[in-house]
Scaffold this motif. Sequence first.
Motif, short mmCIF file in Angstrom:
data_model
loop_
_atom_site.label_atom_id
_atom_site.label_comp_id
_atom_site.label_asym_id
_atom_site.label_seq_id
_atom_site.Cartn_x
_atom_site.Cartn_y
_atom_site.Cartn_z
N TYR A 98 0.86 -1.18 0.00
CA TYR A 98 0.00 0.00 0.00
C TYR A 98 0.89 1.23 0.00
O TYR A 98 1.78 1.36 0.84
CB TYR A 98 -0.89 0.04 1.24
N GLY A 99 0.70 2.11 -0.95
CA GLY A 99 1.49 3.33 -0.99
C GLY A 99 2.77 3.19 -1.78
O GLY A 99 3.54 4.13 -1.88
N TYR A 100 3.00 2.02 -2.32
CA TYR A 100 4.20 1.86 -3.13
C TYR A 100 3.88 1.16 -4.44
O TYR A 100 2.96 0.35 -4.51
CB TYR A 100 5.28 1.08 -2.37
N ALA A 101 4.65 1.50 -5.46
CA ALA A 101 4.40 0.94 -6.78
C ALA A 101 4.75 -0.55 -6.82
O ALA A 101 5.59 -1.03 -6.07
CB ALA A 101 5.23 1.68 -7.82
N GLN A 102 4.10 -1.25 -7.72
CA GLN A 102 4.42 -2.67 -7.95
C GLN A 102 5.88 -2.79 -8.33
O GLN A 102 6.42 -1.99 -9.05
CB GLN A 102 3.53 -3.19 -9.08
N HIS A 103 6.52 -3.79 -7.82
CA HIS A 103 7.94 -3.97 -8.13
C HIS A 103 8.33 -5.43 -7.98
O HIS A 103 7.54 -6.23 -7.51
CB HIS A 103 8.77 -3.11 -7.18
N ASP A 104 9.55 -5.74 -8.35
CA ASP A 104 10.03 -7.11 -8.24
C ASP A 104 11.30 -7.13 -7.40
O ASP A 104 11.73 -6.10 -6.90
CB ASP A 104 10.25 -7.69 -9.64
N HIS A 105 11.90 -8.30 -7.26
CA HIS A 105 13.05 -8.41 -6.36
C HIS A 105 14.23 -9.19 -6.93
O HIS A 105 14.06 -10.18 -7.62
CB HIS A 105 12.66 -9.14 -5.07
N PHE A 106 15.41 -8.68 -6.56
CA PHE A 106 16.62 -9.47 -6.69
C PHE A 106 16.90 -10.01 -5.30
O PHE A 106 16.75 -9.28 -4.32
CB PHE A 106 17.84 -8.59 -7.05
N LYS A 110 24.67 -14.16 -1.75
CA LYS A 110 25.76 -14.01 -0.79
C LYS A 110 25.32 -13.29 0.46
O LYS A 110 25.39 -13.80 1.55
CB LYS A 110 26.94 -13.26 -1.43
N CYS A 111 24.82 -12.04 0.30
CA CYS A 111 24.50 -11.26 1.49
C CYS A 111 23.03 -11.38 1.88
O CYS A 111 22.62 -10.90 2.94
CB CYS A 111 24.87 -9.79 1.30
N GLY A 112 22.24 -12.03 1.04
CA GLY A 112 20.84 -12.24 1.40
C GLY A 112 19.95 -11.02 1.23
O GLY A 112 18.77 -11.06 1.54
N ASP A 113 20.52 -9.95 0.76
CA ASP A 113 19.75 -8.72 0.57
C ASP A 113 18.61 -8.89 -0.43
O ASP A 113 18.75 -9.56 -1.44
CB ASP A 113 20.66 -7.61 0.04
N LEU A 114 17.48 -8.28 -0.11
CA LEU A 114 16.38 -8.18 -1.05
C LEU A 114 16.49 -6.81 -1.69
O LEU A 114 16.44 -5.79 -1.01
CB LEU A 114 15.04 -8.24 -0.31
N ILE A 115 16.68 -6.78 -2.99
CA ILE A 115 16.81 -5.51 -3.70
C ILE A 115 15.59 -5.34 -4.59
O ILE A 115 15.26 -6.22 -5.36
CB ILE A 115 18.09 -5.50 -4.55
N GLU A 116 14.93 -4.20 -4.45
CA GLU A 116 13.72 -4.00 -5.23
C GLU A 116 14.02 -3.29 -6.54
O GLU A 116 14.93 -2.48 -6.62
CB GLU A 116 12.75 -3.13 -4.44
N PHE A 117 13.24 -3.61 -7.55
CA PHE A 117 13.34 -2.85 -8.79
C PHE A 117 11.98 -2.86 -9.47
O PHE A 117 11.17 -3.76 -9.25
CB PHE A 117 14.40 -3.45 -9.72
N SER A 118 11.72 -1.84 -10.26
CA SER A 118 10.48 -1.86 -11.03
C SER A 118 10.84 -1.89 -12.48
O SER A 118 11.84 -1.33 -12.89
CB SER A 118 9.64 -0.59 -10.84
N ASN A 119 10.04 -2.54 -13.24
CA ASN A 119 10.28 -2.58 -14.66
C ASN A 119 9.00 -2.90 -15.39
O ASN A 119 8.37 -3.91 -15.14
CB ASN A 119 11.35 -3.62 -14.98
N ASP A 120 8.64 -2.02 -16.29
CA ASP A 120 7.38 -2.19 -17.00
C ASP A 120 7.40 -3.40 -17.92
O ASP A 120 6.39 -4.06 -18.10
CB ASP A 120 7.06 -0.94 -17.82
N SER A 121 8.58 -3.71 -18.49
CA SER A 121 8.58 -4.82 -19.44
C SER A 121 8.19 -6.11 -18.78
O SER A 121 7.56 -6.97 -19.39
CB SER A 121 9.96 -4.97 -20.10
N VAL A 122 8.55 -6.26 -17.51
CA VAL A 122 8.16 -7.49 -16.82
C VAL A 122 6.64 -7.60 -16.80
O VAL A 122 6.07 -8.62 -17.18
CB VAL A 122 8.68 -7.52 -15.36
N ARG A 123 6.00 -6.52 -16.39
CA ARG A 123 4.55 -6.56 -16.30
C ARG A 123 3.94 -6.83 -17.67
O ARG A 123 3.03 -7.65 -17.80
CB ARG A 123 4.02 -5.22 -15.75
#
Lengths: 165, 165
Positions: A98-106, A110-123
């Motif tokens: 809620y309040g944030y755009a749809q996005h995906d994750h890397f 190694k470090c376990g980090d969740l990195i968010e990114f948005s990309n229209d082509s995926v959708r």
Amino acid sequence: MKEVSSVDVAISPIEKFQEYLATRGKRLTRERMIFVEEVFADHEHFDADTVIERVSRRKDGRSVSRSTVYRVLSLLEEAGMIRKVARQNDRDVYEHDYGYAQHDHFICEKCGDLIEFSNDSVREVVEQIAAEHGFRLSHHRLEAHGVCAKCSAPPQRRHRKLDMI
Amino acid sequence: MKEVSSVDVAISPIEKFQEYLATRGKRLTRERMIFVEEVFADHEHFDADTVIERVSRRKDGRSVSRSTVYRVLSLLEEAGMIRKVARQNDRDVYEHDYGYAQHDHFICEKCGDLIEFSNDSVREVVEQIAAEHGFRLSHHRLEAHGVCAKCSAPPQRRHRKLDMI
DNA sequence: GTTATTGCAAACCATTTGCAAGTGT
DNA sequence: ACACTTGCAAATGGTTTGCAATAAC
């Protein structure tokens, strides 16, 4: 890394939640307000324990019990305000929906980090495939696994040549 | 729905597993063979209970204990022969990762079916995004949620007009 | 005042583990 | 023979639940 921007929303998370509760004859309790206040204070990912720890750290001593945390977690999920993104260390990990755009994750292996990114082509690609298969889409979830830029940067060593066998 | 085709592989699942075990000083036991035989007999998704039930249903009475099933599950995952795809009913759901092409999933919110599909554009888009972010990709996982064609087909009723209020 | 909600402790349940007996190499 | 494995039963640990007390409405 901050790549996903917030989105203008008409009402605050608490109001939104209140709205949902009202339609179900449910009540906006002190505990539920505290919970929402803590969880929507930032845009980090979180799990049940994260929340339990955060509410118990409050200076005003107004905490929320373990069971209530789990119960509000389900409520917020039903309300469409949060969503399970992953499972880490045998725990369900949530993020705001809620309040944030749809996005995906890397997810960095190694470090376990969740990195968010948005990309229209995926959708677009997902929508096209859904159409081809007669699938009525509600949402998708894409996780890319690998090693992030930070972790795959070569460590500083003196004898770099030794790497080139 | 069969949209993902099998891929030519040089050796059978058991041989492949044997190969992996050998490199680790581990042994190909009777139980491990039974497990692999059952699990690679078809290309369905499965969880621990599915396997336990299947091995206990065997006519020859050669079953595999619950704990061994869990242990072999981890081994096969380490060996890269199976992979967790989802979590349903609080259980880890696995699928084959050996002998079949990379693919993605639709998950129907009504019937719960996992429907597989392959699409090159998904891979391409993910690869491109990974490149943009300096992410070294190992694999991805895409789940599209919604309602499948079967479930969204309007039910046959006599008085269709009543639906148009 | 009703009825939903809380907190506690106990229950749940998939998965993991310690250990003695059994088995592959 | 020497590990590695198995099966059993007990432990683990996140999540759920029954119930009496409490608080929204």
